[in-house]
Write a protein that holds these residues in place. Structure first.
Motif, PDB file in Angstrom:
ATOM      1  N   LEU A   1       1.902  -1.459  -4.985  1.00  0.00           N
ATOM      2  CA  LEU A   1       1.863  -0.014  -4.790  1.00  0.00           C
ATOM      3  C   LEU A   1       0.676   0.534  -5.560  1.00  0.00           C
ATOM      4  O   LEU A   1       0.596   0.358  -6.782  1.00  0.00           O
ATOM      5  CB  LEU A   1       3.161   0.622  -5.292  1.00  0.00           C
ATOM      6  N   TYR A   2      -0.244   1.198  -4.838  1.00  0.00           N
ATOM      7  CA  TYR A   2      -1.390   1.756  -5.554  1.00  0.00           C
ATOM      8  C   TYR A   2      -0.939   2.891  -6.457  1.00  0.00           C
ATOM      9  O   TYR A   2      -0.123   3.725  -6.080  1.00  0.00           O
ATOM     10  CB  TYR A   2      -2.500   2.254  -4.612  1.00  0.00           C
TER      11      TYR A   2
ATOM     12  N   CYS B   1      -5.181   8.764  -2.207  1.00  0.00           N
ATOM     13  CA  CYS B   1      -6.579   8.416  -2.461  1.00  0.00           C
ATOM     14  C   CYS B   1      -7.514   8.803  -1.321  1.00  0.00           C
ATOM     15  O   CYS B   1      -8.728   8.656  -1.444  1.00  0.00           O
ATOM     16  CB  CYS B   1      -6.702   6.905  -2.686  1.00  0.00           C
ATOM     17  N   LYS B   2      -6.971   9.268  -0.202  1.00  0.00           N
ATOM     18  CA  LYS B   2      -7.800   9.360   0.997  1.00  0.00           C
ATOM     19  C   LYS B   2      -8.961  10.338   0.855  1.00  0.00           C
ATOM     20  O   LYS B   2     -10.060  10.060   1.344  1.00  0.00           O
ATOM     21  CB  LYS B   2      -6.960   9.676   2.227  1.00  0.00           C
TER      22      LYS B   2
ATOM     23  N   LEU C   1      -6.720  -1.013   1.043  1.00  0.00           N
ATOM     24  CA  LEU C   1      -6.801  -0.488   2.398  1.00  0.00           C
ATOM     25  C   LEU C   1      -6.746  -1.613   3.414  1.00  0.00           C
ATOM     26  O   LEU C   1      -6.900  -2.794   3.075  1.00  0.00           O
ATOM     27  CB  LEU C   1      -8.087   0.316   2.590  1.00  0.00           C
TER      28      LEU C   1
ATOM     29  N   ASN D   1      -4.745   4.811   1.495  1.00  0.00           N
ATOM     30  CA  ASN D   1      -3.577   5.436   0.893  1.00  0.00           C
ATOM     31  C   ASN D   1      -3.687   6.952   0.839  1.00  0.00           C
ATOM     32  O   ASN D   1      -4.772   7.521   0.661  1.00  0.00           O
ATOM     33  CB  ASN D   1      -3.366   4.890  -0.518  1.00  0.00           C
TER      34      ASN D   1
ATOM     35  N   ASP E   1      -8.811   1.829  -4.616  1.00  0.00           N
ATOM     36  CA  ASP E   1      -7.755   1.942  -3.607  1.00  0.00           C
ATOM     37  C   ASP E   1      -7.677   0.604  -2.890  1.00  0.00           C
ATOM     38  O   ASP E   1      -8.627  -0.187  -2.905  1.00  0.00           O
ATOM     39  CB  ASP E   1      -8.064   3.062  -2.600  1.00  0.00           C
TER      40      ASP E   1
ATOM     41  N   MET F   1      -0.707   8.579   5.449  1.00  0.00           N
ATOM     42  CA  MET F   1      -1.830   7.695   5.174  1.00  0.00           C
ATOM     43  C   MET F   1      -3.086   8.214   5.869  1.00  0.00           C
ATOM     44  O   MET F   1      -3.011   8.958   6.860  1.00  0.00           O
ATOM     45  CB  MET F   1      -1.521   6.285   5.672  1.00  0.00           C
TER      46      MET F   1
ATOM     47  N   TYR G   1       4.469  -3.271   5.609  1.00  0.00           N
ATOM     48  CA  TYR G   1       4.583  -3.154   4.150  1.00  0.00           C
ATOM     49  C   TYR G   1       5.992  -3.525   3.685  1.00  0.00           C
ATOM     50  O   TYR G   1       6.464  -3.019   2.696  1.00  0.00           O
ATOM     51  CB  TYR G   1       4.246  -1.702   3.785  1.00  0.00           C
TER      52      TYR G   1
ATOM     53  N   MET H   1       0.822  -1.159   0.000  1.00  0.00           N
ATOM     54  CA  MET H   1       0.000   0.000   0.000  1.00  0.00           C
ATOM     55  C   MET H   1       0.869   1.226   0.000  1.00  0.00           C
ATOM     56  O   MET H   1       1.867   1.263   0.669  1.00  0.00           O
ATOM     57  CB  MET H   1      -0.854   0.041   1.263  1.00  0.00           C
ATOM     58  N   ASP H   2       0.439   2.377  -0.799  1.00  0.00           N
ATOM     59  CA  ASP H   2       0.949   3.744  -0.679  1.00  0.00           C
ATOM     60  C   ASP H   2       0.353   4.576  -1.801  1.00  0.00           C
ATOM     61  O   ASP H   2      -0.378   4.080  -2.639  1.00  0.00           O
ATOM     62  CB  ASP H   2       2.479   3.798  -0.715  1.00  0.00           C
ATOM     63  N   GLY H   3       0.678   5.850  -1.834  1.00  0.00           N
ATOM     64  CA  GLY H   3       0.069   6.744  -2.798  1.00  0.00           C
ATOM     65  C   GLY H   3       1.028   7.205  -3.857  1.00  0.00           C
ATOM     66  O   GLY H   3       2.195   6.857  -3.880  1.00  0.00           O
TER      67      GLY H   3
END
Length: 381
Positions: free
Chosen positions: A245-246, A128-129, A111, A125, A109, A60, A198, A1-3
């Motif tokens: 990884l998003y 995307c939050k 989560l 993320n 996303d 996050m 992660y 997960m991350d942005g």
């Protein structure tokens, strides 16, 4: 997960502490975060695998879903309209990985979803939050109270010494197994502590009030074997662990089945299950679960140390004119001692051992489809 990278400028509560520890700051997902410290990415990566690394992941999103009336089962049932995971059967003090989907079965996303007994706790993320929270409010707010926590901080302590280090600052951490979550005291601060991460290593994610973050981080960094780790090593660690990884490996155009994440869809939510369907794109995803998808996320290993990075086109021969796939994540794996990548390829080319050709600097480099993860995960089961 991350942005993904976004607008610059926001700072986490640990910004000054990063500078004091020699952090080299970059703009990531709208935040100024340390990409590395003085030791460098390679040493940070290996230190996390050998001891304990402390990561600032306060960018996050942390969100709680609480019942407006009734009980938590009503909240879980409501959330199941947005994710294909089984939330109703999620036990108290446990958490589960899930994905928000769109009408085409694509991933909005990914989560983490936890049951804290009287409420659900989500970690989404950074990039995307805002969209995720709007999605929740638009879809669930009549039944569910949605509480965003923009002022909370989130730390990740990862590596084989993580439990021993955290146990110097409180009690109860050794009792948590992988994907367990409880509210525990860390250095005198009440925190939400999950045994997850992660990196592929055993470790913890620790949510806390923002004003307590420096105190908790300093207490952890004062323990022998704990060092601060930046974004670059976090990325190489998650890549070796085969974690997505998003924005790169997961997008609105990839389904959970294509992404090899069908394990995140429990039996009760699959075709024939007691609560099958009912979420966006269920018809697409259920068809892929029963009939298979046309492409698949796979691991790739080049025969040499040359990294095959994101965006690299893949071909089925040296002379092929049309690419059949594309690398979504790639780099050098310090623990592996070589290059590692992930890519989407047609199912006919997805078998382990298949040889493809990556176009790197104008040349076709042979790469072999590999099992993921590229390293052995060390989660405490």
């Amino acid at each position: 997960m991350d942005g993904e990278r976004g607008e610059p400028g926001r700072r986490t509560p640990l910004y000054d502490l990063h500078l004091a520890n020699g952090g080299k700051m970059v703009q990531f997902a709208g935040y100024d975060l340390p990409v590395q410290y003085a030791a460098g990415v390679l040493k940070e990566h290996l230190h996390t695998r050998e001891a304990a690394g402390l990561f600032d992941v306060s960018h996050m999103g942390q969100v709680e879903l609480r019942p407006r009336s009734g009980d938590l089962t009503d909240v879980a049932q409501a959330l199941e309209r947005l994710v294909p995971a089984d939330i109703v059967s999620l036990s108290p003090s446990r958490q589960r990985y899930g994905v928000f989907t769109n009408a085409a079965g694509g991933i909005l996303d990914d989560l983490m979803i936890a049951n804290l007994g009287d409420r659900l706790y989500l970690v989404v993320n950074a990039a995307c939050k805002a969209d995720d929270i709007e999605h929740l409010r638009r879809s669930l707010s009549e039944e569910v109270e949605i509480v965003e926590h923009p002022d909370r901080a989130l730390l990740a302590l990862q590596g084989p010494l993580a439990e021993a280090a955290l146990s110097q600052l409180g009690d109860g951490f050794a009792d948590l197994a992988f994907m367990g979550i409880r509210e525990l005291d860390v250095a005198g601060v009440r925190c939400t502590v999950s045994r997850s991460g992660y990196t592929g290593e055993d470790g913890f994610e620790i949510g806390m009030p923002g004003e307590a973050a420096v105190h908790v981080a300093q207490a952890l960094l004062a323990i022998e074997g704990v060092k601060p780790i930046g974004l670059a090593a976090r990325d190489s660690l998650r890549l070796e662990a085969g974690l997505c990884l998003y924005g790169s490996d997961l997008t609105t155009d990839t389904t959970p089945v294509e992404a090899a994440l069908e394990w995140s869809i429990q039996k009760s939510r699959r075709p024939g299950g007691v609560r099958a369907g009912g979420y966006p794109g269920a018809d697409v995803i259920e068809a892929q679960l029963t009939q298979g998808a046309s492409r698949r996320r796979v691991g790739l290993r080049p025969p040499e140390r040359t990294p095959v990075r994101s965006g690299t086109l893949l071909y089925d021969s040296i002379s092929a004119a049309t690419p059949l796939g594309q690398v979504t994540s790639g780099g050098f794996g310090p623990s592996v001692g070589g290059a590692v990548s992930m890519a989407y390829v047609p199912i006919a080319h997805a078998a382990v051992g298949s040889v493809l050709y990556a176009e790197v600097r104008g040349m076709r480099l042979p790469v072999t489809v590999s099992e993921t993860p590229f390293i052995q995960k060390t989660y405490k089961r």
